[in-house]
Design a protein around this motif. Structure first.
Motif, short mmCIF file in Angstrom:
data_model
loop_
_atom_site.label_atom_id
_atom_site.label_comp_id
_atom_site.label_asym_id
_atom_site.label_seq_id
_atom_site.Cartn_x
_atom_site.Cartn_y
_atom_site.Cartn_z
N ILE A 270 1.04 -1.23 0.05
CA ILE A 270 0.09 0.01 -0.03
C ILE A 270 0.81 1.19 0.01
O ILE A 270 0.65 2.22 -0.71
N ILE A 271 2.00 1.08 0.78
CA ILE A 271 2.65 2.38 0.72
C ILE A 271 3.58 2.73 -0.77
O ILE A 271 3.61 3.49 -1.06
N TYR A 272 3.88 1.35 -1.31
CA TYR A 272 4.45 1.66 -2.73
C TYR A 272 3.52 1.94 -3.62
O TYR A 272 4.01 2.75 -4.37
N VAL A 273 2.18 1.61 -3.44
CA VAL A 273 1.20 2.43 -4.25
C VAL A 273 0.98 3.72 -4.26
O VAL A 273 1.19 4.46 -5.00
N PHE B 272 10.88 11.25 -13.14
CA PHE B 272 9.86 10.87 -12.06
C PHE B 272 8.90 9.79 -12.68
O PHE B 272 8.57 8.82 -12.04
N LEU B 273 8.53 9.83 -13.83
CA LEU B 273 7.65 8.84 -14.32
C LEU B 273 8.63 7.30 -14.49
O LEU B 273 7.98 6.36 -13.92
N GLY B 274 9.92 7.43 -14.72
CA GLY B 274 10.64 6.32 -14.85
C GLY B 274 10.58 5.62 -13.47
O GLY B 274 10.53 4.26 -13.21
N ILE B 275 10.79 6.46 -12.44
CA ILE B 275 11.01 5.94 -11.13
C ILE B 275 9.67 5.21 -10.69
O ILE B 275 9.52 3.97 -10.02
N ALA B 276 8.70 6.11 -11.02
CA ALA B 276 7.22 5.36 -10.71
C ALA B 276 6.80 4.04 -11.35
O ALA B 276 6.38 3.25 -10.71
N ILE B 277 7.39 3.79 -12.64
CA ILE B 277 7.11 2.60 -13.32
C ILE B 277 7.91 1.67 -12.62
O ILE B 277 7.69 0.47 -12.42
#
Length: 80
Positions: free
Chosen positions: A32-35, A60-65
């Motif tokens: 849940i924390i990761y989401v 930022f998008l790469g890290i989120a993916i």
């Protein structure tokens, strides 16, 4: 967008505290924390893209993916 980031951060903090105090197990609160962390990074990417900082938005998008791929991989590992 700042409101959503604050809400997601508060949820990360709340779930972190529940894990710290032993109210939830590691397998429950950590995904849940990761989401929520991934959602915060997506919001940061959107804000960076809006101010024409496309390189920062891509980072930022790469890290989120990467975080979402890590989350799916760990979830699949726990099922097996």
């Amino acid at each position: 967008m700042h409101f959503l980031k604050r809400v997601f951060f508060a949820l990360i903090f709340a779930f972190g505290l529940t894990g710290l105090f032993g109210l939830l197990t590691l397998g429950t609160y950590l995904p849940i924390i990761y989401v929520f962390l991934g959602l915060i990074l997506i919001i940061n990417a959107k804000e960076s893209y809006d101010i024409n900082s496309k390189r920062d938005a891509a980072i930022f998008l790469g890290i989120a993916i990467f975080i979402f791929i890590f989350l799916v991989y760990n979830s699949m590992n726990q099922l097996i």
